[in-house]
Design a protein around this motif. Structure first.
Motif, PDB file in Angstrom:
ATOM      1  N   ALA A  14       1.071  -1.130   0.308  1.00  0.00           N
ATOM      2  CA  ALA A  14       0.235  -0.436   0.090  1.00  0.00           C
ATOM      3  C   ALA A  14       0.571   1.508   0.581  1.00  0.00           C
ATOM      4  O   ALA A  14       0.689   2.155  -0.288  1.00  0.00           O
ATOM      5  CB  ALA A  14      -1.144  -0.245   1.090  1.00  0.00           C
ATOM      6  N   LYS A  15       2.069   1.499   0.887  1.00  0.00           N
ATOM      7  CA  LYS A  15       2.853   2.321   1.193  1.00  0.00           C
ATOM      8  C   LYS A  15       3.324   2.718  -0.778  1.00  0.00           C
ATOM      9  O   LYS A  15       3.987   3.672  -0.620  1.00  0.00           O
ATOM     10  CB  LYS A  15       3.952   2.310   1.911  1.00  0.00           C
ATOM     11  N   GLN A  16       4.208   1.641  -1.093  1.00  0.00           N
ATOM     12  CA  GLN A  16       4.749   1.492  -2.157  1.00  0.00           C
ATOM     13  C   GLN A  16       3.335   1.905  -3.814  1.00  0.00           C
ATOM     14  O   GLN A  16       4.533   2.896  -4.684  1.00  0.00           O
ATOM     15  CB  GLN A  16       5.204   0.562  -3.182  1.00  0.00           C
ATOM     16  N   ARG A  17       2.532   2.392  -3.833  1.00  0.00           N
ATOM     17  CA  ARG A  17       1.352   2.252  -4.302  1.00  0.00           C
ATOM     18  C   ARG A  17       0.822   3.402  -4.120  1.00  0.00           C
ATOM     19  O   ARG A  17       0.412   4.308  -5.034  1.00  0.00           O
ATOM     20  CB  ARG A  17       0.362   1.416  -4.757  1.00  0.00           C
ATOM     21  N   GLY A  18       0.704   3.995  -3.113  1.00  0.00           N
ATOM     22  CA  GLY A  18       0.406   5.351  -2.367  1.00  0.00           C
ATOM     23  C   GLY A  18      -1.576   5.254  -2.352  1.00  0.00           C
ATOM     24  O   GLY A  18      -2.131   6.474  -2.400  1.00  0.00           O
ATOM     25  N   ASP A  19      -1.662   4.343  -2.825  1.00  0.00           N
ATOM     26  CA  ASP A  19      -3.566   4.169  -2.728  1.00  0.00           C
ATOM     27  C   ASP A  19      -4.161   3.270  -1.419  1.00  0.00           C
ATOM     28  O   ASP A  19      -5.500   3.961  -1.880  1.00  0.00           O
ATOM     29  CB  ASP A  19      -3.822   3.531  -4.155  1.00  0.00           C
ATOM     30  N   VAL A  20      -3.768   3.498  -1.063  1.00  0.00           N
ATOM     31  CA  VAL A  20      -3.821   2.638   0.771  1.00  0.00           C
ATOM     32  C   VAL A  20      -3.496   3.848   1.812  1.00  0.00           C
ATOM     33  O   VAL A  20      -2.649   3.416   2.210  1.00  0.00           O
ATOM     34  CB  VAL A  20      -4.520   1.439   0.609  1.00  0.00           C
ATOM     35  N   SER A  21      -4.167   4.348   2.679  1.00  0.00           N
ATOM     36  CA  SER A  21      -3.797   4.929   3.912  1.00  0.00           C
ATOM     37  C   SER A  21      -4.055   3.978   4.946  1.00  0.00           C
ATOM     38  O   SER A  21      -5.514   3.810   5.767  1.00  0.00           O
ATOM     39  CB  SER A  21      -4.078   6.007   4.064  1.00  0.00           C
ATOM     40  N   LEU A  22      -3.797   2.655   5.176  1.00  0.00           N
ATOM     41  CA  LEU A  22      -3.434   2.340   6.529  1.00  0.00           C
ATOM     42  C   LEU A  22      -3.063   3.333   8.409  1.00  0.00           C
ATOM     43  O   LEU A  22      -2.757   4.085   8.423  1.00  0.00           O
ATOM     44  CB  LEU A  22      -2.417   1.013   6.890  1.00  0.00           C
ATOM     45  N   VAL A  23      -4.105   2.734   9.209  1.00  0.00           N
ATOM     46  CA  VAL A  23      -3.360   3.593  10.235  1.00  0.00           C
ATOM     47  C   VAL A  23      -3.226   2.701  11.455  1.00  0.00           C
ATOM     48  O   VAL A  23      -2.457   3.475  12.358  1.00  0.00           O
ATOM     49  CB  VAL A  23      -5.692   4.302  10.743  1.00  0.00           C
ATOM     50  N   GLN A  24      -3.280   0.968  11.169  1.00  0.00           N
ATOM     51  CA  GLN A  24      -2.302   0.381  12.408  1.00  0.00           C
ATOM     52  C   GLN A  24      -2.709  -1.104  11.785  1.00  0.00           C
ATOM     53  O   GLN A  24      -2.943  -1.482  11.142  1.00  0.00           O
ATOM     54  CB  GLN A  24      -3.710   0.490  13.761  1.00  0.00           C
ATOM     55  N   GLN A  25      -1.827  -1.891  12.214  1.00  0.00           N
ATOM     56  CA  GLN A  25      -1.809  -3.074  12.180  1.00  0.00           C
ATOM     57  C   GLN A  25      -1.899  -3.490  13.271  1.00  0.00           C
ATOM     58  O   GLN A  25      -1.417  -3.643  14.436  1.00  0.00           O
ATOM     59  CB  GLN A  25      -0.342  -3.205  11.665  1.00  0.00           C
ATOM     60  N   VAL A  26      -3.039  -5.574  13.071  1.00  0.00           N
ATOM     61  CA  VAL A  26      -3.011  -6.244  13.948  1.00  0.00           C
ATOM     62  C   VAL A  26      -2.768  -7.742  13.940  1.00  0.00           C
ATOM     63  O   VAL A  26      -2.975  -8.341  13.255  1.00  0.00           O
ATOM     64  CB  VAL A  26      -4.391  -6.185  14.183  1.00  0.00           C
ATOM     65  N   PRO A  27      -0.856  -7.922  13.808  1.00  0.00           N
ATOM     66  CA  PRO A  27      -0.621  -9.367  12.919  1.00  0.00           C
ATOM     67  C   PRO A  27      -0.737 -10.119  14.907  1.00  0.00           C
ATOM     68  O   PRO A  27      -0.379  -9.733  15.235  1.00  0.00           O
ATOM     69  CB  PRO A  27       0.793  -8.554  13.410  1.00  0.00           C
TER      70      PRO A  27
END
Length: 112
Positions: free
Chosen positions: A32-45
């Motif tokens: 998503a960072k590479q494409r720049g098309d989605v802004s994520l707020v948090q990860q929960v792995p």
């Protein structure tokens, strides 16, 4: 995630999916960072397995044990992909991402 059809007291994700979900979540945020098309707020792995290299200190230190052994981890990776040339890519092994690639990614959610 997929559910194991075996009846249990409580729902558990299928064991071959547990570690892969955390890895895929990390890979998705990198993509998503590479494409720049989605802004994520948090990860929960959960159970993130983030490197396919079996020569790390952690793999040697915990190669034998009660829960997850190195030979078991190798089996999980073989279920995920048998293409050993693709395993070093950051979408398969996010731990290999550079600091630059990781900068600006959402934080991991705190565990309580």
């Amino acid at each position: 995630m997929t559910a194991d059809p075996t009846p249990r007291q409580s729902w558990q994700p299928h064991p071959t999916r547990r570690n892969g979900e955390g890895r895929r979540a990390a890979a998705f945020t990198l993509m998503a960072k590479q494409r720049g098309d989605v802004s994520l707020v948090q990860q929960v792995p959960f159970y993130p397995v983030t490197d396919a290299a079996f020569d790390t200190g952690s793999y040697h230190q915990f190669a034998e044990g009660d829960f997850l052994r190195c030979d078991g981890m190798q089996w999980f990776w073989d279920q995920y992909t048998t293409d050993r040339t693709g395993r070093p890519r950051i979408t398969a092994s996010p731990l290999r991402a550079t600091t630059e690639q990781l900068t600006g990614l959402p934080a991991r959610a705190p565990r309580h």
